[in-house]
Design a protein around this motif. Structure first.
Motif, PDB file in Angstrom:
ATOM      1  N   TYR A   1       0.762  -1.197  -0.085  1.00 30.01           N
ATOM      2  CA  TYR A   1      -0.019  -0.091   0.072  1.00 30.01           C
ATOM      3  C   TYR A   1       0.988   1.179  -0.036  1.00 30.01           C
ATOM      4  N   GLN A   2       1.883   1.309   0.935  1.00 28.63           N
ATOM      5  CA  GLN A   2       2.823   2.505   0.846  1.00 28.63           C
ATOM      6  C   GLN A   2       3.501   2.730  -0.439  1.00 28.63           C
ATOM      7  N   ASP A   3       3.766   1.636  -1.178  1.00 32.73           N
ATOM      8  CA  ASP A   3       4.482   1.685  -2.349  1.00 32.73           C
ATOM      9  C   ASP A   3       3.476   2.542  -3.095  1.00 32.73           C
ATOM     10  N   ARG A   4       2.444   2.463  -3.116  1.00 29.54           N
ATOM     11  CA  ARG A   4       1.494   2.848  -4.461  1.00 29.54           C
ATOM     12  C   ARG A   4       0.880   4.323  -3.663  1.00 29.54           C
ATOM     13  N   SER A   5       1.165   4.717  -2.592  1.00 29.72           N
ATOM     14  CA  SER A   5       0.455   6.001  -2.109  1.00 29.72           C
ATOM     15  C   SER A   5       1.636   7.155  -2.075  1.00 29.72           C
ATOM     16  N   ASP A   6       1.356   8.410  -1.624  1.00 26.81           N
ATOM     17  CA  ASP A   6       2.285   9.314  -1.498  1.00 26.81           C
ATOM     18  C   ASP A   6       2.874   9.614  -0.127  1.00 26.81           C
ATOM     19  N   GLY A   7       2.602   8.653   0.800  1.00 23.69           N
ATOM     20  CA  GLY A   7       3.125   9.164   2.107  1.00 23.69           C
ATOM     21  C   GLY A   7       3.228   7.919   3.198  1.00 23.69           C
ATOM     22  N   ASP A   8       3.180   8.116   4.363  1.00 19.60           N
ATOM     23  CA  ASP A   8       3.272   6.827   5.382  1.00 19.60           C
ATOM     24  C   ASP A   8       1.883   6.673   5.963  1.00 19.60           C
ATOM     25  N   THR A   9       0.850   7.005   5.418  1.00 17.36           N
ATOM     26  CA  THR A   9      -0.365   6.836   6.036  1.00 17.36           C
ATOM     27  C   THR A   9      -1.294   6.089   5.295  1.00 17.36           C
ATOM     28  N   VAL A  10      -1.914   5.161   5.736  1.00 17.17           N
ATOM     29  CA  VAL A  10      -2.634   4.157   5.347  1.00 17.17           C
ATOM     30  C   VAL A  10      -4.078   4.410   5.820  1.00 17.17           C
TER      31      VAL A  10
ATOM     32  N   LEU B   1       2.414  -5.002  15.753  1.00 17.96           N
ATOM     33  CA  LEU B   1       3.212  -4.246  14.950  1.00 17.96           C
ATOM     34  C   LEU B   1       3.302  -2.636  15.428  1.00 17.96           C
ATOM     35  N   GLU B   2       2.517  -2.477  16.194  1.00 18.18           N
ATOM     36  CA  GLU B   2       2.601  -1.117  17.025  1.00 18.18           C
ATOM     37  C   GLU B   2       3.592  -1.209  18.255  1.00 18.18           C
ATOM     38  N   ARG B   3       3.351  -2.479  19.091  1.00 11.67           N
ATOM     39  CA  ARG B   3       4.283  -2.726  20.280  1.00 11.67           C
ATOM     40  C   ARG B   3       5.683  -2.688  19.765  1.00 11.67           C
ATOM     41  N   ASP B   4       5.998  -3.083  18.575  1.00 10.40           N
ATOM     42  CA  ASP B   4       7.291  -3.327  18.006  1.00 10.40           C
ATOM     43  C   ASP B   4       7.861  -2.099  17.494  1.00 10.40           C
ATOM     44  N   GLY B   5       6.982  -1.058  17.295  1.00  9.87           N
ATOM     45  CA  GLY B   5       7.271   0.536  16.789  1.00  9.87           C
ATOM     46  C   GLY B   5       7.415   0.316  15.358  1.00  9.87           C
ATOM     47  N   PHE B   6       6.644  -0.344  14.660  1.00 13.14           N
ATOM     48  CA  PHE B   6       6.509  -0.575  13.234  1.00 13.14           C
ATOM     49  C   PHE B   6       5.540   0.437  12.780  1.00 13.14           C
ATOM     50  N   VAL B   7       4.532   0.577  13.508  1.00 12.48           N
ATOM     51  CA  VAL B   7       3.087   1.488  13.097  1.00 12.48           C
ATOM     52  C   VAL B   7       2.833   2.115  14.223  1.00 12.48           C
ATOM     53  N   ARG B   8       1.849   3.228  13.881  1.00 12.39           N
ATOM     54  CA  ARG B   8       0.836   3.823  14.965  1.00 12.39           C
ATOM     55  C   ARG B   8      -0.362   3.794  14.409  1.00 12.39           C
ATOM     56  N   LYS B   9      -1.306   3.194  15.223  1.00  7.88           N
ATOM     57  CA  LYS B   9      -2.924   3.281  15.086  1.00  7.88           C
ATOM     58  C   LYS B   9      -3.403   4.432  15.277  1.00  7.88           C
ATOM     59  N   HIS B  10      -4.136   4.775  14.384  1.00  5.80           N
ATOM     60  CA  HIS B  10      -5.094   6.227  14.606  1.00  5.80           C
ATOM     61  C   HIS B  10      -6.682   5.584  14.316  1.00  5.80           C
ATOM     62  N   ARG B  11      -7.650   6.213  14.613  1.00  7.99           N
ATOM     63  CA  ARG B  11      -8.839   6.209  14.027  1.00  7.99           C
ATOM     64  C   ARG B  11      -8.895   6.022  12.399  1.00  7.99           C
ATOM     65  N   GLY B  12      -9.292   4.858  12.051  1.00 11.17           N
ATOM     66  CA  GLY B  12      -9.293   4.881  10.424  1.00 11.17           C
ATOM     67  C   GLY B  12      -8.241   5.156   9.795  1.00 11.17           C
ATOM     68  N   LEU B  13      -7.018   4.732  10.287  1.00 12.88           N
ATOM     69  CA  LEU B  13      -5.859   4.824   9.576  1.00 12.88           C
ATOM     70  C   LEU B  13      -4.518   4.447  10.377  1.00 12.88           C
ATOM     71  N   VAL B  14      -3.791   3.685   9.590  1.00 11.59           N
ATOM     72  CA  VAL B  14      -2.202   3.383  10.200  1.00 11.59           C
ATOM     73  C   VAL B  14      -1.313   4.242   9.641  1.00 11.59           C
ATOM     74  N   GLU B  15      -0.473   4.595  10.383  1.00 14.02           N
ATOM     75  CA  GLU B  15       0.894   5.257  10.038  1.00 14.02           C
ATOM     76  C   GLU B  15       1.799   4.442  10.211  1.00 14.02           C
ATOM     77  N   ILE B  16       2.745   4.180   9.124  1.00 15.47           N
ATOM     78  CA  ILE B  16       3.998   3.441   8.966  1.00 15.47           C
ATOM     79  C   ILE B  16       5.082   4.519   9.608  1.00 15.47           C
ATOM     80  N   VAL B  17       5.889   3.775  10.520  1.00 16.87           N
ATOM     81  CA  VAL B  17       6.858   4.682  11.067  1.00 16.87           C
ATOM     82  C   VAL B  17       8.224   4.032  10.925  1.00 16.87           C
ATOM     83  N   ASP B  18       8.041   2.568  10.718  1.00 18.94           N
ATOM     84  CA  ASP B  18       9.339   1.872  10.336  1.00 18.94           C
ATOM     85  C   ASP B  18       9.322   0.822   9.213  1.00 18.94           C
TER      86      ASP B  18
END
Length: 248
Positions: free
Chosen positions: A160-169, A194-211
């Motif tokens: 998904y990230q490959d095909r988008s313009d940022g780090d937010t899904v 994934l959030e526990r391991d620091g790879f993503v952050r969860k938000h309402r309606g989206l996932v932020e890729i951080v690692d």
């Protein structure tokens, strides 16, 4: 409407064409907006129009009695409707719908086929794209057979990230469970990991890729082969926004 300029486009297939081949297609390309959940190709219906994606993501799904499962993703690296039209058919058993809104350049299938008859060089990058798309769907089957939910989710987020313009899904747990073909509690548990391991952050309606590197490690050999095939086969690569390749 201003004339489309090849150098300004983001679709990697169109950018890969020789200028004279793109010029043959250019008059027939029509910019169209892509609305979320819009069905671009319905199963078992004649395909009259195909779409080069400029921005946004299209999901290819198998819709059965037990629900819908995603089998492929198409972004600005691809052409929606490529395989049936270029391989001598006019329909597909799969649904192609917009997962992330954006912009596409649409062209009538018969016009595209006519240009390829007149200019055979147009056909090569499109057929090579079909090869890479089949590699993607084959690797989806591999990931589904060999991987746990966390690994499959990591792969899906990378694609998904490959095909988008940022780090937010922009996606809900329910939609991810639908696309991965697993129960929602399994997706929720995998996201927590994934959030526990620091790879993503969860938000309402989206996932932020951080690692991204962490996701690559988790996805392992379920991700990267199809992406490497694309880079190997499609000419005109190296533009900004291209699909990165996982380290070997």
């Amino acid at each position: 409407m201003p004339q489309l300029q090849q150098a300004d486009l983001r679709n990697r297939l169109l950018r890969a064409l020789a200028p004279e081949d793109f010029a043959a297609l250019q008059p027939a390309l029509r910019p169209d907006d892509m609305a979320i959940r819009q069905i671009l190709i319905a199963p078992r219906t004649p395909i009259e129009t195909v779409h080069f994606l400029e921005a946004g993501i299209v999901s290819v799904t198998n819709d059965g009695a037990r629900g819908r499962v995603e089998i492929g993703l198409i972004g600005r690296e691809g052409l929606v409707g490529a395989a049936p039209i270029l391989l001598g058919d006019d329909r597909t058993p799969y649904t192609h719908f917009v997962q992330a809104p954006g912009l596409m350049l649409s062209i009538e299938a018969r016009v595209l086929l006519g240009v390829m008859e007149e200019r055979p060089a147009v056909r090569l990058p499109l057929l090579r794209y079909i090869h890479t798309y089949f590699a993607q769907t084959a690797h989806t089957a591999f990931a589904n057979a060999r991987g746990n939910t966390a690994m499959r989710l990591a792969r899906w987020l990378l694609m998904y990230q490959d095909r988008s313009d940022g780090d937010t899904v922009m996606v809900t747990h329910e939609f991810m469970s639908l696309m991965l073909g697993v129960e929602r509690p399994g997706v929720t548990a995998a996201l927590r990991m994934l959030e526990r391991d620091g790879f993503v952050r969860k938000h309402r309606g989206l996932v932020e890729i951080v690692d991204r590197e962490g996701l690559l490690d988790l996805a392992g050999d379920s991700y990267g082969m199809a992406e490497a095939e694309y880079d190997r086969l499609i000419d005109g690569l190296g533009d900004d926004g291209g699909i990165p390749v996982a380290p070997s």
